[in-house]
Design a protein around this motif. Structure first.
Motif, PDB file in Angstrom:
ATOM      1  N   ASN A   6     -16.585   6.997  -9.736  1.00 46.14           N
ATOM      2  CA  ASN A   6     -18.041   7.210  -9.747  1.00 46.14           C
ATOM      3  C   ASN A   6     -18.393   8.609 -10.241  1.00 46.14           C
ATOM      4  OD1 ASN A   6     -18.977   4.660  -8.952  1.00 46.14           O
ATOM      5  ND2 ASN A   6     -18.643   5.120  -6.797  1.00 46.14           N
ATOM      6  N   LYS A  43     -16.192   2.594 -16.084  1.00 43.53           N
ATOM      7  CA  LYS A  43     -15.743   3.265 -14.854  1.00 43.53           C
ATOM      8  C   LYS A  43     -16.547   2.777 -13.648  1.00 43.53           C
ATOM      9  CE  LYS A  43     -13.609   7.239 -16.936  1.00 43.53           C
ATOM     10  NZ  LYS A  43     -12.219   7.002 -16.633  1.00 43.53           N
ATOM     11  N   GLN A  44     -17.848   2.576 -13.835  1.00 47.93           N
ATOM     12  CA  GLN A  44     -18.672   2.029 -12.758  1.00 47.93           C
ATOM     13  C   GLN A  44     -18.205   0.628 -12.378  1.00 47.93           C
ATOM     14  OE1 GLN A  44     -22.789   2.204 -14.024  1.00 47.93           O
ATOM     15  NE2 GLN A  44     -23.215   3.833 -12.542  1.00 47.93           N
ATOM     16  N   GLU A 103     -16.555  10.422 -12.330  1.00 51.15           N
ATOM     17  CA  GLU A 103     -16.300  10.414 -13.771  1.00 51.15           C
ATOM     18  C   GLU A 103     -17.439   9.713 -14.507  1.00 51.15           C
ATOM     19  OE1 GLU A 103     -12.406   8.759 -14.553  1.00 51.15           O
ATOM     20  OE2 GLU A 103     -11.490  10.066 -13.045  1.00 51.15           O
ATOM     21  N   ALA A 104     -17.921   8.619 -13.960  1.00 47.46           N
ATOM     22  CA  ALA A 104     -19.028   7.887 -14.592  1.00 47.46           C
ATOM     23  C   ALA A 104     -20.279   8.756 -14.644  1.00 47.46           C
ATOM     24  CB  ALA A 104     -19.304   6.588 -13.837  1.00 47.46           C
ATOM     25  N   GLN A 133     -17.961   4.061 -21.749  1.00 41.67           N
ATOM     26  CA  GLN A 133     -16.879   4.471 -20.837  1.00 41.67           C
ATOM     27  C   GLN A 133     -17.393   4.610 -19.407  1.00 41.67           C
ATOM     28  OE1 GLN A 133     -15.083   8.071 -22.309  1.00 41.67           O
ATOM     29  NE2 GLN A 133     -14.380   7.122 -24.208  1.00 41.67           N
ATOM     30  N   ALA A 134     -18.596   5.177 -19.276  1.00 40.63           N
ATOM     31  CA  ALA A 134     -19.184   5.355 -17.946  1.00 40.63           C
ATOM     32  C   ALA A 134     -19.434   4.002 -17.280  1.00 40.63           C
ATOM     33  CB  ALA A 134     -20.481   6.151 -18.038  1.00 40.63           C
TER      34      ALA A 134
END
Length: 146
Positions: free
Chosen positions: A130, A22-23, A132-133, A18-19
């Motif tokens: 960023n 998001k990135q 959130e990541a 997920q990270a």
């Protein structure tokens, strides 16, 4: 215990995925924001140039108005009338040009504001993605190291 470690590892991998997503989304938005910033720069240059041209045209208009003969000195009779008619025609054409380009300037200014708002919105979204990541990577590291 093994099941808990496997579940934690799977959760950590999921968070890591997920990270990374998001990135990736942040990079895509950042690229779009850069493209918008380039449009903003070009539009600002065009608006600056147009403003200068409008100012020059206003100056020309004022100078043309000075050419109109009103008193008894200078031209007389039909020659004065003809000269004044020519000046009036030139002023009318210049006024038409000014009106059209002032409308263009208003449209360009509105578009500039829209692009600036869009860029600001994208910047905020990039920062949020960023952040959130970063949180997801941190949580993933915790679960992967259990």
């Amino acid at each position: 215990m093994d099941r808990e470690k496997i579940a934690a590892h799977a959760r950590g991998q999921n968070m890591r995925t997920q990270a990374l997503q998001k990135q990736s989304a942040a990079r895509v938005l950042s690229g779009k924001q850069i493209a918008i910033e380039h449009k903003i720069e070009r539009l600002e240059k065009a608006l600056s140039s147009l403003s200068k041209d409008l100012n020059h045209a206003d100056t020309w208009k004022n100078e043309l108005l000075k050419l109109k003969t009103k008193g008894t000195s200078g031209f007389h009779g039909s020659r004065r009338d003809k000269a004044n008619d020519n000046v009036d025609q030139a002023i009318d054409k210049l006024n038409s040009w000014l009106d059209a380009h002032k409308e263009n300037k208003e449209v360009m200014t509105k578009k500039l504001r829209e692009l600036q708002d869009q860029s600001q919105n994208m910047h905020s979204k990039v920062l949020a993605l960023n952040n959130e990541a970063t949180v997801l990577f941190s949580s993933a590291a915790y679960f992967l190291n259990m």
